[in-house]
Structures are given as structure tokens and as C-alpha cells.
Design a protein around this motif. Structure first.
Motif, PDB file in Angstrom:
ATOM      1  N   SER A 178    -100.767 -16.425  22.866  1.00 64.22           N
ATOM      2  CA  SER A 178    -101.560 -17.553  22.232  1.00 64.22           C
ATOM      3  C   SER A 178    -100.770 -18.787  22.639  1.00 64.22           C
ATOM      4  N   PHE A 179    -101.749 -19.908  22.731  1.00 65.46           N
ATOM      5  CA  PHE A 179    -101.221 -21.252  23.779  1.00 65.46           C
ATOM      6  C   PHE A 179    -101.853 -22.121  23.322  1.00 65.46           C
ATOM      7  N   ARG A 180    -100.714 -22.563  22.852  1.00 67.49           N
ATOM      8  CA  ARG A 180    -101.114 -24.328  22.544  1.00 67.49           C
ATOM      9  C   ARG A 180    -100.637 -25.247  23.755  1.00 67.49           C
ATOM     10  N   TRP A 181    -101.622 -25.623  24.378  1.00 68.00           N
ATOM     11  CA  TRP A 181    -101.151 -25.225  26.016  1.00 68.00           C
ATOM     12  C   TRP A 181    -102.955 -26.356  25.996  1.00 68.00           C
ATOM     13  N   GLY A 182    -102.469 -27.840  27.020  1.00 64.53           N
ATOM     14  CA  GLY A 182    -103.789 -27.670  27.698  1.00 64.53           C
ATOM     15  C   GLY A 182    -104.224 -28.611  26.319  1.00 64.53           C
ATOM     16  N   THR A 183    -105.934 -28.783  26.712  1.00 64.63           N
ATOM     17  CA  THR A 183    -106.324 -30.574  25.957  1.00 64.63           C
ATOM     18  C   THR A 183    -106.358 -30.077  24.486  1.00 64.63           C
ATOM     19  N   ASN A 229     -98.603 -11.237  18.788  1.00 71.51           N
ATOM     20  CA  ASN A 229     -99.140 -12.289  20.244  1.00 71.51           C
ATOM     21  C   ASN A 229     -97.215 -12.759  20.271  1.00 71.51           C
ATOM     22  N   ILE A 230     -97.385 -13.230  21.487  1.00 65.04           N
ATOM     23  CA  ILE A 230     -96.402 -14.487  21.824  1.00 65.04           C
ATOM     24  C   ILE A 230     -97.120 -15.751  21.612  1.00 65.04           C
ATOM     25  N   LEU A 231     -96.092 -16.856  21.589  1.00 66.11           N
ATOM     26  CA  LEU A 231     -97.028 -18.269  21.012  1.00 66.11           C
ATOM     27  C   LEU A 231     -96.249 -18.897  22.002  1.00 66.11           C
ATOM     28  N   CYS A 232     -96.065 -19.428  23.169  1.00 65.03           N
ATOM     29  CA  CYS A 232     -96.040 -20.635  23.759  1.00 65.03           C
ATOM     30  C   CYS A 232     -96.753 -21.690  23.718  1.00 65.03           C
ATOM     31  N   ALA A 233     -95.917 -22.958  23.308  1.00 64.88           N
ATOM     32  CA  ALA A 233     -96.214 -24.346  22.759  1.00 64.88           C
ATOM     33  C   ALA A 233     -95.439 -25.109  23.808  1.00 64.88           C
ATOM     34  N   ALA A 234     -96.367 -26.058  24.337  1.00 67.09           N
ATOM     35  CA  ALA A 234     -95.749 -27.348  24.887  1.00 67.09           C
ATOM     36  C   ALA A 234     -95.768 -28.526  24.026  1.00 67.09           C
ATOM     37  N   PHE A 235     -94.675 -28.712  24.379  1.00 66.43           N
ATOM     38  CA  PHE A 235     -94.359 -29.800  24.489  1.00 66.43           C
ATOM     39  C   PHE A 235     -93.515 -31.634  24.949  1.00 66.43           C
ATOM     40  N   GLU A 241     -91.162 -32.678  26.362  1.00 64.89           N
ATOM     41  CA  GLU A 241     -90.384 -31.961  26.997  1.00 64.89           C
ATOM     42  C   GLU A 241     -90.368 -30.734  28.598  1.00 64.89           C
ATOM     43  N   GLY A 242     -91.211 -29.955  27.530  1.00 59.61           N
ATOM     44  CA  GLY A 242     -91.620 -28.721  28.469  1.00 59.61           C
ATOM     45  C   GLY A 242     -92.093 -27.452  27.328  1.00 59.61           C
ATOM     46  N   TRP A 243     -92.186 -26.536  27.391  1.00 54.56           N
ATOM     47  CA  TRP A 243     -92.458 -26.016  26.332  1.00 54.56           C
ATOM     48  C   TRP A 243     -91.184 -25.182  25.583  1.00 54.56           C
ATOM     49  N   ILE A 244     -92.240 -24.069  24.362  1.00 52.53           N
ATOM     50  CA  ILE A 244     -90.993 -23.073  24.523  1.00 52.53           C
ATOM     51  C   ILE A 244     -91.656 -21.633  23.293  1.00 52.53           C
ATOM     52  N   SER A 287     -87.885 -14.450  17.967  1.00 50.02           N
ATOM     53  CA  SER A 287     -86.947 -15.015  19.926  1.00 50.02           C
ATOM     54  C   SER A 287     -87.650 -15.927  20.135  1.00 50.02           C
ATOM     55  N   VAL A 288     -87.192 -17.901  20.283  1.00 53.28           N
ATOM     56  CA  VAL A 288     -87.858 -18.868  20.299  1.00 53.28           C
ATOM     57  C   VAL A 288     -86.743 -19.269  21.113  1.00 53.28           C
ATOM     58  N   GLY A 289     -87.457 -19.873  22.336  1.00 53.28           N
ATOM     59  CA  GLY A 289     -86.672 -20.418  23.744  1.00 53.28           C
ATOM     60  C   GLY A 289     -87.351 -21.253  23.887  1.00 53.28           C
ATOM     61  N   ALA A 290     -86.857 -22.207  24.240  1.00 52.52           N
ATOM     62  CA  ALA A 290     -87.213 -23.422  25.192  1.00 52.52           C
ATOM     63  C   ALA A 290     -86.665 -24.053  26.394  1.00 52.52           C
ATOM     64  N   VAL A 291     -87.842 -24.110  26.876  1.00 58.69           N
ATOM     65  CA  VAL A 291     -87.928 -23.960  28.841  1.00 58.69           C
ATOM     66  C   VAL A 291     -88.223 -25.492  29.205  1.00 58.69           C
ATOM     67  N   ILE A 292     -87.060 -25.707  29.361  1.00 61.53           N
ATOM     68  CA  ILE A 292     -87.222 -27.562  29.984  1.00 61.53           C
ATOM     69  C   ILE A 292     -86.160 -28.015  31.521  1.00 61.53           C
TER      70      ILE A 292
END
Ligand code: FAD
Length: 496
Positions: free
Chosen positions: A80-85, A212-218, A220-223, A234-239
Motif C-alpha cells: 500500500s503506497f502513500r505515494w504520487g499525487t 501489506n507493507i505500507l510505504c509512505a512518502a514525506f 525528505e524521503g519515505w518510510i 518494523s519502521v524505517g525511514a529512507v532519506i
């Protein structure tokens, strides 16, 4: 004192998913395999979100599917992606093909300590001589080829194992790969840094997507937000690597700060507590993880998994690439040891297929990053894709970027021939404009390429000896009926 020397057929360095896969598939053809692992399992590793081809394709070849089922890992229907518009998360589902039936339309979220141990013990059950607490310290070679390795046994004694082949599956941080020659080339595009930890009591997406894996953009990057059990996440920030300095101080404050700026994850963690004890109590960082070696083999030696290459955590491709490469290496070594295929040709096939899989995922993931358009943000501006010439890829980017949540099946395969566009069911949501765009999306070469080989592996795993496969590479080899070695295409036709 000179080391104690012994002989075997193949030495595998590293007992992660890549190493266990290649070792088991060699032992299944009756070869003597020594697997040397630095740690004692279970040991911690990141990379918890899997893809279906690993679970159902490789898993069946290894004979662990039922054991994985019994381990009761979180069932992952997709991402599940909070990504894009779109501010609402949208789903990427592993949908099912009619002939594959329901049970293979999912993967798992796994605690790697459990998952990797299942694969390693399974290798031992298949006859692999697994030696833990046995770090490899060097490679034995001469001008012609690699001939073995040196390692330290649990009593501190220096030993040497000579073998026809050495497979380096020792992961990201080991230096054994250097003995294959060439250089490690780092990706400028995915030059990111990850900071991650574990939380108890986080919220879940509504059923049926709660696994589902949730990938959410912010900005400075995404989590990533990976539900490992009903309560553990498991929670990780990719910056961007340029922000590395921010991780020098209080890492807990840094991680919570990123969470604070990512609305959906902030909400999901509002009642959760960070795990601060035990193996999950540590906050960890990883950087420089995106690279590829300029060569994956030399006579007598091959690289598998993170020892060879890795792209980025965003689409859960690491364990897939590692186990896929393990399968390819096993096919090549089995063929050479049986005298069926010359070493150069067998490893040309290994490297050709491996690089192809890496390349299509690299393009796919680059395109995926590109979907998150935020011109205000340095992280996202720096990751605009500028060097893709194909209009199809651009079409793919814009198409996926516009897809809204809903039950859109992204991967519904009817067969392994690549006829994916026709395989998307045009029912329900698929009759909406976004459903039509999704249908069109499956006509794009990049998606077809990403899915095709994974689908082959899955079909083979589920149906046993697969229908005759065509060479994947021009003038290339095809898998034998049991999937464990290569054949010349002509030989495969005769058998059929
Ligand atoms: P490893 O799992 O690293 O195993 C290598 C083994 O070799 C280890 O057990 C190690 O102890 C051993 N070893 C090392 N040196 C020696 C030596 N000298 N002698 C003997 N043994 C040795 N992948 C996914 O699929 N899904 C994800 O969600 C995901 N998320 C990720 C997030 C981050 C931040 C990163 C950096 C990676 C992520 N990955 C993910 C990638 C994943 O972690 C790796 O691709 C995967 O673990 C590779 O498996 P492997 O078998 O090649 O290596």
C-alpha cells in the motif's frame, strides 16, 4: 603452521537466503556442499518484506513452503503506497492467475531471524554441511581459477576447504566478493541512507490489506511500515545521504522526527511504543547499500545476493534477487559438474539472467521514485528520472502515479508467455478509467519484463516441471525439467 586442508565439491560463503538457496539446490543434485557462516543462527538481518516468487517458486524448489506456512508469518497481499499525487494510499496487489489458484497470490512479512533459520536448517536437512561460527578469511586461488577458501573454525583453528566452485553469498558488508575481480559500482540515483527500528502496538490497514507493507512518502524521503505480527511493526525511514549528519546525534529523535512529518505513519504509531530491549531494541542505520559489481563471476567463483548487487528497499526486491541468483548459480554449477555445459557458457547464462533481472528492477524502482513528484523537496527533485528514453517507461510512470486505491489487481498472470495486458481482469473497479489505465500499463515493456521471470519461477514452483521455456537471452540456455540445471534449447525440445 599450515592450515588443515579438506576437499569438497562446492563451498558456499554465507547462510542468508542466497547462500541457503544455492547450497540446497546443489545438494539436491547429490553434490557435497560445505556452507560456512560467520554467525550462529538465528541472527538479525533487515529485509523483512518478501515477494511471492520467493515464497511459492523458490520455496517449493527448496521444499520449505509448508514449513513457511506453519511459521505463521504475516500474510502480505501486496503493498500500500502513500505515494504520487493521491493523498489516499493505493494498493499494489499480488493478484492470482486462474491456473495458479488462490494460495500463491501472497507473500510474507518475515522476521528474518526466523525465516533465514528455516532456510539454513532446511539446507542441512538436504545434506549441506552447515558450519556456523566459521568466518571465511580468504580465498585460495591461482592465475587460472578460484580453488577454495580459508576460514576459522569455532575453536579458532585455521582451515582450508578446496572445491571446484566457491559461491560468495556473504552479503553487503563482507569483502570476499573482491576476489572475483572487477569493482563495486555505487548507484548515484539510490544514494540513500536508512534509519530503522521496531514498534509495539501500531495500527493496521483495514482488512484484507492489514498485512501489506505500507510505504509512505514525506518531504525528505519515505518510510516503510511492515507489520511483522499483530503487534510488532518494523519502521524505517529512507532519506537522502546528504542528511547523514542528522543521524549523528540522537537517532531516536531523528526517527521520531521523520515519523512526525509523515502523516499516515504518525497516525499509525500514535498509540505505539518503540521497542527498546532485545534484538529489536536497537536503532540501526544502513547506507551505501545500492551497488552492482562490475562482474559476477570468474572461473571457479560466483557472487550471489548482496555480495553481487542490491538496489533499494522500496519494492522488496533484495531477497528475491538473492534467492533468484542462488537458483541461477546452482543451475550453472550443477550443469558444469555433470559435464553437460562448459563453465564459461553456464556462467554466461548465470550472469546474463542475473543482470537482466537487476536491470529491469533498477528501471522499475527508478520509475517508482519518479512517481513521487514533489518539486519543493530536495530529496524528490534529485530523484526525478531524466535519463530514460523510452516513452513506454514515461507512460508507466504517469499511469501508475494516477492510480487510486481500490482493488486494482496489478499482477494477474494467465500464462508465462508475457501476455500480461490481456491478463488484467476488466471487472468491477477495472472498468473505471483508472482500471483501463492499469490495463494499458500492463502493455508496457518494463512491467512485462519485471513480471515475466518471476512468473516463470512461480509457475515452475507450483506446477513442478514447467512447460517448455524459451531461452530468456539471445542464444541462451533453458532450464532442465526439474529446474536445477541448464540445457541447450535443442536438447530440451528432444526431451519434450
Ligand atoms: P545476507 O542476508 O546478508 O546473508 C549473508 C550472510 O553471510 C550473513 O548471515 C553473514 O553473517 C554471512 N557472512 C558475512 N561475512 C561472512 C564471512 N566472511 N564468512 C562467512 N559468512 C559470512 N530485501 C527484501 O527482500 N525486502 C525488504 O523489505 C528489504 N528491506 C531492506 C531494507 C534496507 C534498509 C536494506 C539495506 C536492505 C533491505 N533488503 C530488503 C535487502 C535484503 O536485506 C538483502 O537483499 C538480503 O538480506 C540479501 O540476502 P543475502 O543472502 O545475499 O545476504
Amino acid at each position: 603452521m599450515s592450515p588443515i586442508i579438506e576437499n569438497t565439491d562446492v563451498v558456499v560463503v554465507g547462510g542468508g537466503p542466497g547462500g541457503s538457496t544455492v547450497a540446497t539446490l546443489l545438494a539436491k543434485r547429490g553434490h557435497r556442499v560445505v556452507l560456512l557462516e560467520k554467525e550462529t543462527f538465528p541472527r538479525y538481518q533487515i529485509g523483512e518484506s518478501l515477494l511471492p516468487s520467493t515464497v511459492h517458486g523458490i520455496g517449493r524448489l527448496l521444499g520449505v513452503t509448508e514449513e513457511l506456512e506453519r511459521a505463521a508469518f504475516t500474510v502480505k497481499r501486496g503493498g500500500s503506497f502513500r505515494w504520487g499525487t493521491n493523498p489516499v494510499p493505493w494498493n499494489f496487489l499480488f493478484a492470482i492467475a486462474p491456473e495458479l489458484s488462490g494460495p500463491t497470490s501472497h507473500a510474507y512479512q518475515v522476521e528474518r531471524m526466523k525465516f533465514d533459520e528455516i532456510l539454513l536448517r532446511n539446507a542441512a536437512r538436504h545434506g549441506v554441511d552447515v558450519r556456523e561460527n566459521s568466518p571465511v578469511t580468504g580465498v585460495v586461488d591461482d592465475e587460472e581459477r578460484v580453488r577454495g577458501v580459508r576460514y576459522t573454525d569455532p575453536d579458532g583453528v585455521e582451515r582450508e576447504v578446496r572445491a571446484a566452485f566457491v559461491v560468495d553469498a556473504s552479503g553487503n558488508r563482507s569483502r570476499v566478493h573482491q576476489h572475483v575481480g572487477g569493482e563495486r559500482v555505487y548507484s548515484e540515483f539510490f544514494r540513500n541512507i536508512a534509519l530503522f527500528g521496531y514498534f509495539e502496538g501500531g495500527k493496521r490497514l483495514p482488512a484484507p490489506d492489514s498485512g501489506n507493507i505500507l510505504c509512505a512518502a514525506f518531504d525528505e524521503g519515505w518510510i516503510w511500515y511492515i507489520p511483522l505480527s499483530d503487534t510488532l511493526t518494523s519502521v524505517g525511514a529512507v532519506i537522502s545521504r546528504e542528511h547523514a549528519a542528522r543521524l549523528q546525534g540522537d537517532q531516536e529523535q531523528a526517527l521520531l522526527g521523520f515519523v512526525d512529518r509523515c502523516a499516515i505513519v504518525k497516525d499509525f504509531l500514535s498509540d505505539a511504543t518503540r521497542v527498546t530491549e532485545g534484538v529489536y531494541g536497537e536503532l540501526r542505520t544502513r547506507k551505501d547499500y545500492s551497488y552492482t559489481n562490475s562482474t559476477f563471476h570468474r572461473p571457479g567463483m560466483a557472487l550471489v545476493g548482496d555480495a553481487a548487487c542490491f538496489i533499494d528497499p522500496v519494492f522488496s526486491t533484495g531477497v528475491h534477487l538473492a534467492t533468484y541468483a542462488g537458483l541461477l548459480a546452482a543451475r550453472s554449477i550443477n550443469s558444469v559438474l555433470a559435464g553437460d555445459v562448459a563453465e564459461e557458457r553456464a556462467f554466461g547464462e548465470f550472469e546474463g539472467r542475473y543482470r537482466r533481472e537487476y536491470r529491469v528492477f533498477y528501471e522499475f524502482l527508478s520509475a517508482f521514485y519518479d512517481m513521487q513528484s514533489n518539486e519543493e523537496s530536495y530529496f524528490w527533485k534529485a530523484r526525478k528520472v531524466t535519463n530514460f528514453a523510452t516513452t513506454d517507461l514515461e507512460a508507466f510512470v504517469s499511469l501508475v502515479g494516477g492510480v487510486h486505491s481500490g482493488e486494482n489487481a496489478l499482477a494477474a498472470f494467465r500464462d508465462s508467455s508475457g501476455a500480461l495486458a490481456d491478463a488484467v481482469e476488466r471487472t468491477g473497479d477495472m472498468q473505471t478509467p483508472s482500471g483501463e489505465r492499469m490495463h494499458h500499463l500492463f502493455g508496457t515493456p518494463v512491467v512485462r519484463e519485471v513480471m515475466q521471470e518471476m512468473n516463470n519461477i512461480q509457475v515452475r514452483g507450483v506446477q513442478g516441471a514447467a512447460a517448455r521455456e524459451l531461452p530468456l537471452l539471445d542464444g541462451g540456455l533453458v532450464p532442465a525439467p526439474d529446474g536445477l540445471s541448464w540445457l541447450e534449447p535443442a536438447a530440451r525440445v528432444e526431451e519434450a
